[in-house]
Scaffold this active site. Structure first.
Site, PDB file in Angstrom:
ATOM      1  N   ASP A  85       0.909  -1.343   0.438  1.00 22.28           N
ATOM      2  CA  ASP A  85       0.020   0.519  -0.062  1.00 22.28           C
ATOM      3  C   ASP A  85       0.632   0.870   0.086  1.00 22.28           C
ATOM      4  O   ASP A  85       2.005   0.661   0.434  1.00 22.28           O
ATOM      5  CB  ASP A  85      -0.970   0.239   1.470  1.00 22.28           C
ATOM      6  CG  ASP A  85      -0.197   0.142   2.609  1.00 22.28           C
ATOM      7  OD1 ASP A  85       0.540  -0.785   2.524  1.00 22.28           O
ATOM      8  OD2 ASP A  85      -0.372   1.089   3.469  1.00 22.28           O
ATOM      9  N   GLU A 146       0.010  -1.257   6.237  1.00 18.14           N
ATOM     10  CA  GLU A 146       1.121  -0.596   6.452  1.00 18.14           C
ATOM     11  C   GLU A 146       1.310   1.151   6.910  1.00 18.14           C
ATOM     12  O   GLU A 146       1.691   1.081   8.272  1.00 18.14           O
ATOM     13  CB  GLU A 146       2.855  -0.872   6.394  1.00 18.14           C
ATOM     14  CG  GLU A 146       3.777  -0.996   7.156  1.00 18.14           C
ATOM     15  CD  GLU A 146       4.083   0.709   6.731  1.00 18.14           C
ATOM     16  OE1 GLU A 146       4.989   1.275   8.095  1.00 18.14           O
ATOM     17  OE2 GLU A 146       4.306   1.361   5.919  1.00 18.14           O
TER      18      GLU A 146
END
Length: 376
Positions: A85, A146
């Site tokens: 991400d 994350e």
């Protein structure tokens, strides 16, 4: 043959990395992140891995787990942990397109941390192609959340890290090119002010603005920052009609401390701010937390291996503790030997100038290959 002498080519690697960069994957778009995972899964399979997709939870995208052929598969080995991400919303490619100039390459997520993830994939590809057997089984785990503190996959990462000989995180290298062997504690808080709505034109005095109440709280919160514990308000959402006095305002705070006890005091101070003031309520709830990761002997042993490999390649690899959280906080705090920030060199992460040094792709692939073939 030393694995770090395998034929790594930065420009060829950049060609392989480009589709990853052009597949935008902001954390909050689960479908976009899952598309990125599918792309990475295909490349991992092509490199020789067996890949499993782990369906996303909590509104986040999928994770993928890749295992490479090894006679001791299933026994303690090496976990390569990375996230796919990014902080860049869909459409960022229009402002930050993939481009190459002066030995640098730009694009959303290229530094944090798709470049590093690709480097380790290429290292395993070349290791297998050369017929080299890694001493330990190698597993890759790529996760989707994350950048927002890993609320959905912390348990998944910890389960995969438990009992491993080593965890390697290809997060971007430190500004001096160094690795990270410890990280500070991180806490997130969700804030809510509740006001009293009214018409902003003919009944303004009857209302109590949640936005104004939050605005008064922001300097109070950021003013709590010390050398030991910092506070930063990074997100605010409020209001829908300009002719209405706002009834609710939401905000998010990030706090960082070098020691757990400093963070604990900061958490207590934040929670103590709750209460009612001038007709508005202020509510603080604790969000996700990353524990302090302090260097331990196992991590230092990993660093010594990496330092020696770097010297053979031709560069100095420094190391130290760092601010800014990563999933290394979790694995390091568990006591699993963890080496972080061994990914690409670059600048401008989380900005519209995010870029890498192209020649660091081959440099870091050599370091990765050395680690994967020497950790035993």
């Amino acid at each position: 043959m030393n694995a770090h002498n395998l034929p790594f080519d930065s420009n060829r690697m950049l060609d392989g990395l480009r589709p990853w960069i052009e597949c935008e994957s902001p954390t909050f778009d689960a479908a976009a992140v899952s598309r990125m995972m599918a792309l990475a899964a295909a490349d991992l399979v092509e490199a020789g891995a067996h890949v499993e997709t782990i369906p996303g939870t909590g509104g986040f995208g999928d994770s993928i787990r890749a295992t490479f052929p090894h006679p001791d598969q299933g026994k303690p080995g090496i976990l390569v942990s990375g996230h796919m991400d990014t902080v860049h919303p869909l459409g960022t490619l229009e402002k930050l397109p993939f481009r190459v100039a002066d030995g640098k390459a730009w694009g959303p997520g290229i530094m944090d941390m798709k470049g590093g993830n690709y480097v380790f994939l290429e290292a395993m590809r070349q290791i297998l192609k050369a017929g080299i057997q890694t001493p330990l089984p190698v597993t890759f785990l790529f996760t989707p959340d994350e950048e927002v503190g890993t609320p959905a996959t912390r348990g998944l990462i910890e389960d995969h890290a438990r009992n491993q000989r080593a965890v390697l995180l290809p997060e971007p290298a430190s500004p001096d090119g160094g690795a990270v062997i410890g990280r500070y504690a991180i806490a997130r808080f969700n804030l809510l002010t509740k006001g009293r709505p009214s018409h902003a034109g003919w009944a303004l005095k009857d209302g109590r603005s949640a936005i104004a109440a939050m605005a008064r709280r922001i300097p109070q919160i950021e003013g709590m920052t010390t050398e030991d514990c910092t506070f930063s308000v990074g997100v605010i959402h409020a209001g829908q009609w300009v002719n209405c006095v706002s009834s609710e305002c939401h905000a998010e705070v990030l706090s960082m401390a070098k020691r757990q006890e400093d963070l604990d005091r900061g958490v207590a101070a934040m929670l103590d701010l709750q209460g009612e003031e001038d007709g508005t309520d202020f509510i603080v709830t604790r969000g996700v937390t990353r524990p302090v990761w302090e260097p331990q002997p196992g991590t230092m042993a990993l660093y010594e291996i990496a330092k020696g490999i770097a010297a053979e390649i031709g560069f100095d690899l420094n190391a130290g503790s760092a601010g800014g959280g990563s999933d290394g906080n979790f694995t390091g705090a568990m006591g699993v030997p963890t080496l972080d920030s061994i990914g690409v060199r670059g600048k401008g992460l989380h900005t519209l100038d995010e870029h890498i040094q192209i020649d660091s792709l081959a440099e870091r692939a050599r370091l990765a290959a050395g680690l994967l073939t020497r950790i035993a």
